[in-house]
Enzyme design. Structure first.
Site, PDB file in Angstrom:
ATOM      1  N   HIS A 118      47.504  41.131  32.003  1.00 12.88           N
ATOM      2  CA  HIS A 118      48.698  40.303  31.774  1.00 12.88           C
ATOM      3  C   HIS A 118      48.612  38.946  32.470  1.00 12.88           C
ATOM      4  O   HIS A 118      49.337  38.028  32.113  1.00 12.88           O
ATOM      5  CB  HIS A 118      49.981  41.057  32.156  1.00 12.88           C
TER       6      HIS A 118
ATOM      7  N   ASP B 170      41.905  47.985  41.389  1.00 12.98           N
ATOM      8  CA  ASP B 170      43.220  47.704  40.810  1.00 12.98           C
ATOM      9  C   ASP B 170      43.403  46.223  40.472  1.00 12.98           C
ATOM     10  O   ASP B 170      44.053  45.889  39.485  1.00 12.98           O
ATOM     11  CB  ASP B 170      44.311  48.159  41.797  1.00 12.98           C
TER      12      ASP B 170
ATOM     13  N   HIS C 171      42.306  40.994  37.351  1.00 13.27           N
ATOM     14  CA  HIS C 171      42.977  39.686  37.498  1.00 13.27           C
ATOM     15  C   HIS C 171      42.086  38.638  38.175  1.00 13.27           C
ATOM     16  O   HIS C 171      41.951  37.515  37.694  1.00 13.27           O
ATOM     17  CB  HIS C 171      44.251  39.828  38.328  1.00 13.27           C
TER      18      HIS C 171
END
Ligand code: NAP
Length: 490
Positions: free
Chosen positions: A186, A243, A248
């Site tokens: 995202h 994670d 990201h």
């Protein structure tokens, strides 16, 4: 990419009663409906195990949209949006679920199908197989001939290491064509991240400086103030590197380091990102040790003064867990443009600040002229791409202090904050709109995810080997710049 005409779509959300569906996916769909980006004949079909009627499902969505939709406007138009949503009780582990689903989809719902996997990652393959069994995949189907498409949206984490990601890619690609698989990170849906390509390639003043000759180092931070909250079950098995770093931070690195693509075509952009990943060296175990640090938070005061528990006391965390909640890693992009420039990636929870940014440090100019006013410490220029909070881009430069010969640091700042309370579209809005349009530019391709795992697998393996950096216990609310994290990665 030109947007095709809006088409009605059936959005099937597996995990419709979960946190992500309620906090992000459905509120984003609500905003897209309110801004006429979601076709009004579209339908939302929620699937999860708990029994609930359509009315109960809609009531739950109403509460979530009231709290999280950007375009809530006191519920104006809610009934029309709510009438798009219905619920199917089903267990994705039960093969009969898919037959039920296929029959429901035959009941006059739009034939364009977007399957959203908002369930546990270990269920992704099973759902893909279930969809295949019910004849709902896209492989071997000609969308144009059929007059409708079928797409699969997959949440992170995508696998737990390179091997599992490869296996998941293999299963998904046997059911959906690669062009129909949308792997979400995202961060790529955030306006300022997308703007990075425009900033770099739509200006002629920055790009000539964007190389090893002028750049000293690049720091990429994704820092959080909160602890892990209720996510212990998942987080304790993953840790900060799997994670956050694998997705990201490495994605931000790719956008900061990539060469100009030959066009804005999704494949051209993703080809360049993969080239960056392939230019990250295969480090030895010792090299990983020397270039990384890891930590785990202890009890303390959070950034807002609230008390945060010790990580080991968090729910669903193993009593002697060695999982890292802070990770830093120094990487190089060993190509013509960036050889020798360190890219320093840091991410962690329970820190003194919540900030995501890319900070490009330029080399110090020769200080000879100003040695008298600032000794050797002439501040360096920096370009900061701030992802959150205060989304924007700024340039730090040196200027003369008025009325004296001293040098002072100044800032040229572009901020996304607008007056009048108008907010930027949420990342999930952009990503869903792109998936409706079939534009995969902001999604991760199969080879990208596997290459990113290659880097993180090496790190994880090195952390299990003798000589690995010790796990530093840091008090909640610590600064990531605290010397206790050591010199590694700086
Ligand atoms: N939450 C976030 O902010 C976030 C951010 C990034 C990525 N993600 C990813 O998104 C996914 C969902 O996360 P989440 O936080 O929403 O998890 P969650 O709150 O635990 O929700 C899981 C959902 O899956 C459903 N479910 C579980 N087992 C099922 C089964 N056998 N058959 C059908 N439905 C089942 C649950 O409903 P029932 O119990 O009623 O079946 C629930 O609706 C995960 O892959 C996560 O890694 C989440």
């Amino acid at each position: 990419m030109d947007r095709p005409e809006l088409e009605a779509v059936t959005i099937v959300i597996f995990g419709a009663s979960g946190d992500l569906a309620h906090r992000k996916i459905v509120p984003a769909l609500h905003s897209l409906y309110a801004t006429a980006v979601l076709h009004p004949d579209s339908r939302i079909l929620g699937v999860s195990r708990r029994p609930q009627s359509d009315a109960e499902f809609r009531e739950g969505l109403r509460e979530s949209c009231a709290r999280h939709s950007r375009c809530w406007k006191d519920g104006k138009g809610w009934e029309a949006f709510a009438s798009m949503a219905s619920y199917l009780q089903g267990d994705v582990d039960d093969p009969s679920c898919y037959g039920l689903l296929a029959r429901r989809l035959e009941e006059g719902l739009p034939r364009n199908l977007l399957f959203y996997l908002a369930i546990s990652p270990d269920q992704f393959s099973r759902v893909a197989r279930g969809l295949e069994g019910a004849g709902l995949g896209s492989v071997g189907r000609e969308a144009a001939k059929e007059g409708s498409w079928r797409r699969l949206l997959v949440e992170k984490p995508f696998g737990t290491d390179g091997k599992s990601a490869h296996e998941l890619n293999r299963v998904l690609s046997s059911v959906f064509d690669e062009g129909d698989i949308f792997r979400i990170d995202h961060y790529l849906g955030k306006e300022v991240v997308q703007n990075l390509l425009y900033f770099r390639f739509a200006n002629s003043v920055f790009e000539p400086l964007w190389n090893r000759r002028y750049i000293e180092k690049v720091e990429i931070d994704v820092l959080e103030t909160q602890g892990i909250g209720t996510r212990g079950g998942y987080y304790d098995r993953a840790g900060a590197a799997r994670d956050m770093l694998q997705n990201h931070l490495i994605q931000l690195l790719c956008l900061a380091a990539m060469e100009p693509p030959s066009s804005l075509d999704p494949e051209a952009i993703r080809d360049e990102k993969v080239k960056v990943l392939r230019s990250i060296p295969r480090y030895t175990t010792e090299a990983y040790h020397e270039r990384s640090a890891r930590g785990q938070y202890r009890g303390g005061r959070g950034a807002g003064g609230e008390s945060l528990p010790d990580y080991l006391g968090e729910a669903k965390v193993a009593p002697a867990s060695l999982t890292e909640t802070f990770a830093s890693l120094r990487l190089e992009v060993d190509n013509w443009r960036f050889a020798g420039v360190p890219f320093i990636l840091r991410t962690g929870k329970a820190l003194d600040r919540g900030a995501s940014e890319i900070r490009v440090h330029f080399r110090r100019p020769p200080a000879t002229l100003f040695a008298g006013v600032c000794s050797e410490n002439l501040p360096t220029n920096e370009i900061v791409i701030r992802i959150q909070p205060d989304e924007g881009i700024w340039l730090n430069f040196n200027a003369k202090e008025p009325g004296s010969a001293e040098i002072e640091r100044k800032e040229l700042r572009f901020s996304y904050a607008k007056g009048g309370g108008e907010s930027l579209p949420e990342a999930y809005e952009r990503l869903l709109a792109d998936a409706f349009a079939g534009d995969s530019t902001l999604f991760i391709r199969a080879d990208e995810t596997e290459e990113a795992w290659r880097v993180v697998d090496g790190l994880e393996l090195a952390w299990l080997s003798p000589g690995a950096p010790r796990l530093i216990g840091y008090p909640a609310g610590s600064s990531p710049d605290d010397p206790l994290f050591g010199k590694a990665g700086t």
